[in-house]
Structures are given as C-alpha cells and as structure tokens.
Write a protein that holds these residues in place. Structure first.
Motif, PDB file in Angstrom:
ATOM      1  N   LYS A   2      13.549  55.844   7.387  1.00 55.30           N
ATOM      2  CA  LYS A   2      12.647  54.723   7.669  1.00 55.30           C
ATOM      3  C   LYS A   2      12.760  54.318   9.141  1.00 55.30           C
ATOM      4  O   LYS A   2      13.845  54.367   9.730  1.00 55.30           O
ATOM      5  CB  LYS A   2      13.042  53.551   6.768  1.00 55.30           C
ATOM      6  N   TYR A   4      13.509  52.006  11.150  1.00 55.19           N
ATOM      7  CA  TYR A   4      14.145  50.700  11.252  1.00 55.19           C
ATOM      8  C   TYR A   4      13.988  50.099  12.646  1.00 55.19           C
ATOM      9  O   TYR A   4      13.816  48.883  12.782  1.00 55.19           O
ATOM     10  CB  TYR A   4      15.644  50.818  10.918  1.00 55.19           C
ATOM     11  N   ALA A 316      16.623  45.061   8.651  1.00 55.66           N
ATOM     12  CA  ALA A 316      16.440  46.438   9.135  1.00 55.66           C
ATOM     13  C   ALA A 316      17.620  46.850  10.012  1.00 55.66           C
ATOM     14  O   ALA A 316      18.076  47.997   9.963  1.00 55.66           O
ATOM     15  CB  ALA A 316      15.131  46.554   9.910  1.00 55.66           C
ATOM     16  N   ASP A 319      20.467  47.596   7.686  1.00 58.33           N
ATOM     17  CA  ASP A 319      20.212  48.863   6.987  1.00 58.33           C
ATOM     18  C   ASP A 319      20.391  50.052   7.926  1.00 58.33           C
ATOM     19  O   ASP A 319      20.923  51.095   7.533  1.00 58.33           O
ATOM     20  CB  ASP A 319      18.793  48.870   6.409  1.00 58.33           C
ATOM     21  N   PHE A 320      19.952  49.889   9.171  1.00 60.85           N
ATOM     22  CA  PHE A 320      20.093  50.973  10.147  1.00 60.85           C
ATOM     23  C   PHE A 320      21.572  51.295  10.378  1.00 60.85           C
ATOM     24  O   PHE A 320      21.970  52.465  10.419  1.00 60.85           O
ATOM     25  CB  PHE A 320      19.436  50.586  11.469  1.00 60.85           C
TER      26      PHE A 320
END
Length: 326
Positions: A2, A4, A316, A319-320
C-alpha cells in the motif's frame, strides 16, 4: 505494498516542500571539499520520515510554524551528522547500499563534515528562540552518544537479556522518534500532558522500527542493504535470538552467543545461531512484541488525534513502520 507514504504526506504536502527547501539550503556550502561532501550527503535523500512525524504531531496540536520547521531541521541535521559519525566508528564502507562518506573521502573529512552538520543543527534550533527545544535537542545528542557507547559496552559483556537490549534501543532509535513527536508538540503547545503522550507514542514507534529492522537480519534479502547475520557479525544480539536463548537455556547456544558478542564466531557458527533463532520462535516473539506496541500506539491515534486526515496519516505512518520490507 500500500502507498503509505502518499497518505502520510497528504496533510503536510506544502509544509514538506518548505522543509525540503530549507534542508537543501542548510546542507549547502559555497565551494571546496565541504561543498562536495555536503552535496553527496544531500543527494542521498531519504523519505523524510522524521521531519514528517514532527510536522504531523505539530498539526495534531496546532499548526506548523517557523518554530516547527527549525525544530524539524535541527533534528534531521543531528540525525544526519550521527549517521556520518556512526559509519566512521563502525568502519562502514556502505550505508543502505551506497558508499559511506568516510569511504568516498576519508575519516578526517567525514569527522569534520559530521561536526559541521551538527553545528548547523544547533544553529537552526537556536533560531526557534525556544529554550525547551534547544535543550531537548542537546539532550538528544547526549542520549544518542550514550546509546552508542552502551551498545559497544553491551556487545563485549557477558550479559544476555531483554532489558539490556531495550536499554540500548530506547537510547538510540526510539529516542529519535520520541524527539520527533515531543518536539513537534513542543513547537505548538505548552501542555505537559500533550508533550508526554506524544513522547510515549514516539517511543512506541521507535521500538517497533528497531525490532522490525532487527528481524530483517534473519533473512537473506539484498534489497535491505545488509547481509543475513550482519548484526551478529558486529557482535550484536537482538530481540529474536535473545528470546530463543532465554527460552531454551541451551548451554551450547549460550556459549555460541557469547562468542558472537566477543566477535569471535565464525560465519558457520553465526548461521547456526540464526537457524536456531528461527526454529525456537525468536521471530514470532519479536513480531508479538511489535503487535503489542502497535496496539498501544493505535490507542493514542484513536483517542488523542482529532483531525481525520492527521489520524489517517499517523495510522499509515505506524503501518508503514511495522510492515515495511526494508
């Protein structure tokens, strides 16, 4: 994976452009070898993860100001100087797959360039006119140096424990992320509570980042920029192997681990220790710790971040850090 980074940049796109211009100016010099060395470092542009975090945290509690920019610039320059000096200490020829400054020039030039960048960092935080920010950055420099020395001491000692591991990473990687969040908040608010909750979130982020980095060392992936077992080659025992050793208490492996710490282990012995770590749940344990830290950090985002765009950006970011592949 994704995208991010696009989500992270979204709320601070314009501010990031301003920061990049300021960073380029700070890392420029009129002529000579210093100019060439600064140009070389500047061209190895990173993702700007630390300045983005500072600006996102500032926007969470207010608006990005000149003070925020100068704080972000000071921290990024301090970090840049520390990397130049770390490569000299480690006698490293490469950093993330590219020739280090000391390899391109020499140790003398690299030390002086690192000193110049450090002085530029201090100059920029002084421009904030905020003594708390100046004090915080100065103490961060002390903490990072202390962390490096503690790691050198730890590498040569007999002790093998999670506490020793956490003591080091809290003073190194985690301290940088803590500083980003604290200084970002500090640039726009005087609330002790907000600065403390920001600091805690930063520490959680930093610990996730370092544990993820340590896990990479157990897998052969050329895109990461370091060979499998590289930490062990340097005498470092990280969370996965520490857990496997403490769980099994196998004398043979504990003896081998101490050889690693003394940098006396052969390539074959390091490969055995890497395999032992995987077979005895070391990776799964490290991932479990990351998961717990991830949940704690998410709680901050859910409860202490009001703006939806900032909430998405910080989610994000988190998550990254936990899902990155290099």
């Amino acid at each position: 994976m994704k995208d991010y980074l696009s989500i992270i940049r979204q709320p601070i796109e314009r501010q990031l452009e301003v920061f990049n211009t300021m960073f380029a100016e700070a890392m420029s010099h009129a002529d000579g070898q210093l100019s060439m060395a600064l140009d070389y470092i500047r061209q190895r542009n990173g993702k700007r993860m630390r300045p983005m975090l500072i600006m996102l945290m500032a926007k969470n509690y207010g608006q990005v100001t000149e003070t925020t920019y100068r704080a972000a610039l000071g921290l990024e320059l301090l970090h840049t100087a520390s990397l130049v000096h770390d490569d000299i200490v480690d006698e490293a020829a490469e950093r993330r797959g590219q020739a280090s400054v000391n390899a391109v020039y020499d140790n003398k030039v690299a030390v002086l360039v690192g000193d110049y960048i450090l002085s530029t960092a201090l100059l920029n935080v002084s421009m904030t006119g905020n003594l708390d920010i100046v004090n915080y950055l100065a103490r961060l420099g002390q903490t990072l140096s202390n962390g490096e020395i503690l790691q050198l001491t730890s590498n040569g000692s007999e002790e093998i424990s999670e506490k020793a591991y956490y003591d080091v990473i809290k003073m190194k990687t985690a301290a940088l992320f803590e500083a980003c969040c604290t200084m970002g908040a500090m640039s726009v608010t005087t609330s002790e509570q907000q600065m403390e909750e920001a600091r805690t979130f930063g520490q959680q982020l930093g610990m996730i980042f370092q544990i993820r980095d340590d896990i990479f060392d157990y897998y052969d992936n050329p895109t990461i920029g370091k060979p499998t077992g590289n930490d062990m080659i340097e005498g470092k025992l990280t969370l996965p192997v520490i857990h496997a050793l403490m769980k099994t208490q196998l004398n043979e492996m504990l003896t081998l681990a101490r050889k690693v710490k003394q940098q006396e282990a052969t390539a074959e012995e390091i490969a055995r220790l890497v395999a032992f770590t995987k077979e005895n749940g070391g990776i799964q344990y490290a991932e479990k710790v990351m998961g717990e830290l991830h949940q704690q950090a998410l709680s901050f985002i859910e409860n202490r971040v009001g703006d939806n765009e900032i909430k998405q950006a910080l989610t994000a970011y988190l998550d990254f850090v936990i899902k990155r592949e290099k």
